[in-house]
Design a protein around this motif. Structure first.
Motif, mmCIF file in Angstrom:
data_model
loop_
_atom_site.group_PDB
_atom_site.id
_atom_site.type_symbol
_atom_site.label_atom_id
_atom_site.label_comp_id
_atom_site.label_asym_id
_atom_site.label_seq_id
_atom_site.Cartn_x
_atom_site.Cartn_y
_atom_site.Cartn_z
ATOM 1 N N GLY A 115 -5.255 -56.553 -3.706
ATOM 2 C CA GLY A 115 -4.295 -56.755 -4.785
ATOM 3 C C GLY A 115 -2.950 -56.105 -4.538
ATOM 4 N N GLU A 116 -2.876 -55.265 -3.507
ATOM 5 C CA GLU A 116 -1.635 -54.569 -3.173
ATOM 6 C C GLU A 116 -0.836 -55.315 -2.103
ATOM 7 O OE1 GLU A 116 -1.099 -51.265 -4.880
ATOM 8 O OE2 GLU A 116 -2.523 -52.504 -5.971
ATOM 9 N N GLY A 117 -1.339 -56.439 -1.645
ATOM 10 C CA GLY A 117 -0.653 -57.220 -0.623
ATOM 11 C C GLY A 117 -0.797 -56.625 0.768
ATOM 12 N N ASP A 118 -0.138 -57.248 1.732
ATOM 13 C CA ASP A 118 -0.248 -56.815 3.127
ATOM 14 C C ASP A 118 0.146 -55.355 3.317
ATOM 15 O OD1 ASP A 118 -0.948 -59.432 3.593
ATOM 16 O OD2 ASP A 118 0.766 -59.890 4.882
ATOM 17 N N LEU A 119 1.262 -54.945 2.725
ATOM 18 C CA LEU A 119 1.727 -53.578 2.909
ATOM 19 C C LEU A 119 0.737 -52.579 2.310
ATOM 20 C CD1 LEU A 119 3.839 -51.708 4.076
ATOM 21 C CD2 LEU A 119 5.211 -52.049 1.998
ATOM 22 N N GLY A 120 0.199 -52.886 1.152
ATOM 23 C CA GLY A 120 -0.809 -52.018 0.548
ATOM 24 C C GLY A 120 -2.055 -51.911 1.411
ATOM 25 N N MET A 121 -2.476 -53.026 1.998
ATOM 26 C CA MET A 121 -3.642 -52.991 2.886
ATOM 27 C C MET A 121 -3.335 -52.171 4.136
ATOM 28 S SD MET A 121 -5.593 -56.666 2.520
ATOM 29 C CE MET A 121 -4.194 -57.735 2.788
ATOM 30 N N LEU A 122 -2.118 -52.291 4.669
ATOM 31 C CA LEU A 122 -1.728 -51.494 5.832
ATOM 32 C C LEU A 122 -1.766 -49.997 5.518
ATOM 33 C CD1 LEU A 122 1.193 -53.727 7.099
ATOM 34 C CD2 LEU A 122 -0.878 -53.178 8.406
ATOM 35 N N MET A 123 -1.309 -49.629 4.333
ATOM 36 C CA MET A 123 -1.322 -48.212 3.951
ATOM 37 C C MET A 123 -2.747 -47.688 3.824
ATOM 38 S SD MET A 123 1.738 -47.950 1.226
ATOM 39 C CE MET A 123 3.342 -48.629 1.602
ATOM 40 N N VAL A 124 -3.638 -48.469 3.251
ATOM 41 C CA VAL A 124 -5.047 -48.076 3.182
ATOM 42 C C VAL A 124 -5.602 -47.948 4.602
ATOM 43 C CG1 VAL A 124 -7.351 -48.913 2.546
ATOM 44 C CG2 VAL A 124 -5.504 -48.907 0.860
ATOM 45 N N GLY A 125 -5.211 -48.848 5.479
ATOM 46 C CA GLY A 125 -5.613 -48.755 6.878
ATOM 47 C C GLY A 125 -5.133 -47.464 7.516
ATOM 48 N N ASN A 126 -3.916 -47.035 7.179
ATOM 49 C CA ASN A 126 -3.411 -45.752 7.691
ATOM 50 C C ASN A 126 -4.317 -44.601 7.270
ATOM 51 O OD1 ASN A 126 0.142 -46.492 7.267
ATOM 52 N ND2 ASN A 126 -1.129 -46.745 9.074
ATOM 53 N N VAL A 127 -4.736 -44.584 6.022
ATOM 54 C CA VAL A 127 -5.621 -43.518 5.538
ATOM 55 C C VAL A 127 -6.942 -43.533 6.307
ATOM 56 C CG1 VAL A 127 -6.964 -42.704 3.548
ATOM 57 C CG2 VAL A 127 -4.566 -43.386 3.250
ATOM 58 N N ILE A 128 -7.509 -44.704 6.510
ATOM 59 C CA ILE A 128 -8.787 -44.821 7.222
ATOM 60 C C ILE A 128 -8.641 -44.308 8.650
ATOM 61 C CG2 ILE A 128 -10.502 -46.466 8.080
ATOM 62 C CD1 ILE A 128 -9.720 -48.206 5.547
ATOM 63 N N VAL A 129 -7.605 -44.745 9.343
ATOM 64 C CA VAL A 129 -7.373 -44.305 10.721
ATOM 65 C C VAL A 129 -7.073 -42.806 10.766
ATOM 66 C CG1 VAL A 129 -5.793 -44.533 12.684
ATOM 67 C CG2 VAL A 129 -6.735 -46.579 11.605
ATOM 68 N N ASN A 130 -6.285 -42.310 9.814
ATOM 69 C CA ASN A 130 -5.999 -40.874 9.777
ATOM 70 C C ASN A 130 -7.279 -40.055 9.659
ATOM 71 O OD1 ASN A 130 -3.253 -41.159 10.048
ATOM 72 N ND2 ASN A 130 -2.800 -40.889 7.874
ATOM 73 N N ARG A 131 -8.214 -40.539 8.873
ATOM 74 C CA ARG A 131 -9.483 -39.814 8.727
ATOM 75 C C ARG A 131 -10.267 -39.790 10.039
ATOM 76 N NH1 ARG A 131 -12.189 -41.093 2.834
ATOM 77 N NH2 ARG A 131 -10.452 -40.338 1.560
ATOM 78 N N ALA A 132 -10.141 -40.835 10.833
ATOM 79 C CA ALA A 132 -10.826 -40.856 12.136
ATOM 80 C C ALA A 132 -10.141 -39.929 13.139
ATOM 81 C CB ALA A 132 -10.883 -42.286 12.676
ATOM 82 N N ILE A 133 -8.847 -39.728 12.984
ATOM 83 C CA ILE A 133 -8.081 -38.868 13.886
ATOM 84 C C ILE A 133 -8.205 -37.397 13.488
ATOM 85 C CG2 ILE A 133 -5.735 -38.262 14.607
ATOM 86 C CD1 ILE A 133 -5.024 -41.229 14.281
ATOM 87 N N ALA A 134 -8.186 -37.132 12.187
ATOM 88 C CA ALA A 134 -8.143 -35.756 11.683
ATOM 89 C C ALA A 134 -9.419 -34.998 12.041
ATOM 90 C CB ALA A 134 -7.949 -35.765 10.166
ATOM 91 N N ASN A 135 -9.240 -33.800 12.523
ATOM 92 C CA ASN A 135 -10.372 -32.915 12.817
ATOM 93 C C ASN A 135 -10.243 -31.692 11.915
ATOM 94 O OD1 ASN A 135 -12.685 -31.958 14.019
ATOM 95 N ND2 ASN A 135 -11.588 -31.020 15.717
ATOM 96 N N CYS A 136 -10.232 -31.963 10.610
ATOM 97 C CA CYS A 136 -9.967 -30.906 9.638
ATOM 98 C C CYS A 136 -10.630 -31.254 8.313
ATOM 99 C CB CYS A 136 -8.455 -30.767 9.440
ATOM 100 S SG CYS A 136 -7.680 -32.285 8.856
ATOM 101 N N LEU A 137 -10.634 -30.266 7.440
ATOM 102 C CA LEU A 137 -11.158 -30.440 6.085
ATOM 103 C C LEU A 137 -12.532 -31.108 6.133
ATOM 104 C CD1 LEU A 137 -7.737 -31.460 4.502
ATOM 105 C CD2 LEU A 137 -8.809 -29.210 4.421
ATOM 106 N N THR A 138 -12.739 -32.143 5.354
ATOM 107 C CA THR A 138 -14.050 -32.808 5.338
ATOM 108 C C THR A 138 -14.148 -33.940 6.362
ATOM 109 O OG1 THR A 138 -13.355 -34.304 3.576
ATOM 110 C CG2 THR A 138 -14.428 -32.261 2.906
ATOM 111 N N PHE A 139 -13.198 -34.020 7.269
ATOM 112 C CA PHE A 139 -13.166 -35.121 8.235
ATOM 113 C C PHE A 139 -13.443 -34.659 9.665
ATOM 114 C CE2 PHE A 139 -10.227 -36.004 4.707
ATOM 115 C CZ PHE A 139 -10.982 -36.979 4.088
ATOM 116 N N LYS A 140 -14.151 -33.556 9.830
ATOM 117 C CA LYS A 140 -14.446 -33.032 11.165
ATOM 118 C C LYS A 140 -15.481 -33.864 11.914
ATOM 119 C CE LYS A 140 -13.054 -28.340 10.166
ATOM 120 N NZ LYS A 140 -13.462 -26.976 9.940
ATOM 121 N N ASN A 141 -16.283 -34.618 11.207
ATOM 122 C CA ASN A 141 -17.333 -35.410 11.853
ATOM 123 C C ASN A 141 -17.155 -36.908 11.639
ATOM 124 O OD1 ASN A 141 -18.827 -33.159 12.883
ATOM 125 N ND2 ASN A 141 -19.395 -32.722 10.771
ATOM 126 N N THR A 142 -15.918 -37.325 11.474
ATOM 127 C CA THR A 142 -15.636 -38.757 11.315
ATOM 128 C C THR A 142 -14.690 -39.185 12.433
ATOM 129 O OG1 THR A 142 -13.832 -38.272 9.778
ATOM 130 C CG2 THR A 142 -15.971 -38.774 8.796
#
Length: 141
Positions: free
Chosen positions: A23-50
């Motif tokens: 419902g947020e359009g292409d740009l909104g989906m891209l931003m959600v994609g950024n969050v998902i990818v950031n969680r895979a990159i981040a080795n901190c907080l609750t994302f150390k094993n993702t």
């Protein structure tokens, strides 16, 4: 590529982006994609094993509610796959650039200044994006 992703991972990312933000359009989906990818990159907080898209999508607690949506279970379109490819290649879209969280507060509702003790990085349509303080998750800053 900023994360390793098989074509199956890319399709999962595309489906999750759609389920969370169609419902947020292409740009909104891209931003959600950024969050998902950031969680895979981040080795901190609750994302150390993702480290992979599936680990991020199904993290418990803290995964994505979109995995329970019917939108998550149909094949992604070519356009959705192309959007997923953009974030896998490292294209970032403000305010999700350094974000690890987002939520939709509801129609005509303001974003909270903090969420889960993280600072608001900005709002796009109905999604509020939140990022850790600089230095907390060095992989994404």
């Amino acid at each position: 590529m900023i994360i390793q992703a098989t074509s199956k991972d890319r399709d999962m990312l595309a489906r999750l982006m759609r389920a969370e933000a169609v419902g947020e359009g292409d740009l909104g989906m891209l931003m959600v994609g950024n969050v998902i990818v950031n969680r895979a990159i981040a080795n901190c907080l609750t994302f150390k094993n993702t480290r992979t898209i599936p680990e991020v999508a199904y993290q418990s607690p803290g995964g994505f509610s979109g995995v329970n949506s019917p939108l998550f279970y149909s094949n992604p379109t070519t356009m959705e796959q192309n959007l997923a490819d953009k974030v896998i290649r490292g294209q970032y879209f403000y305010p999700a650039t350094n974000a690890l969280w987002f939520y939709a507060p509801g129609t005509n509702q303001s974003c909270k200044s903090t969420w889960w003790d993280q600072d608001l990085s900005g709002k796009y349509k109905n999604h509020c994006f939140y990022q850790p303080a600089p230095g907390v998750c060095q992989e994404i800053h």
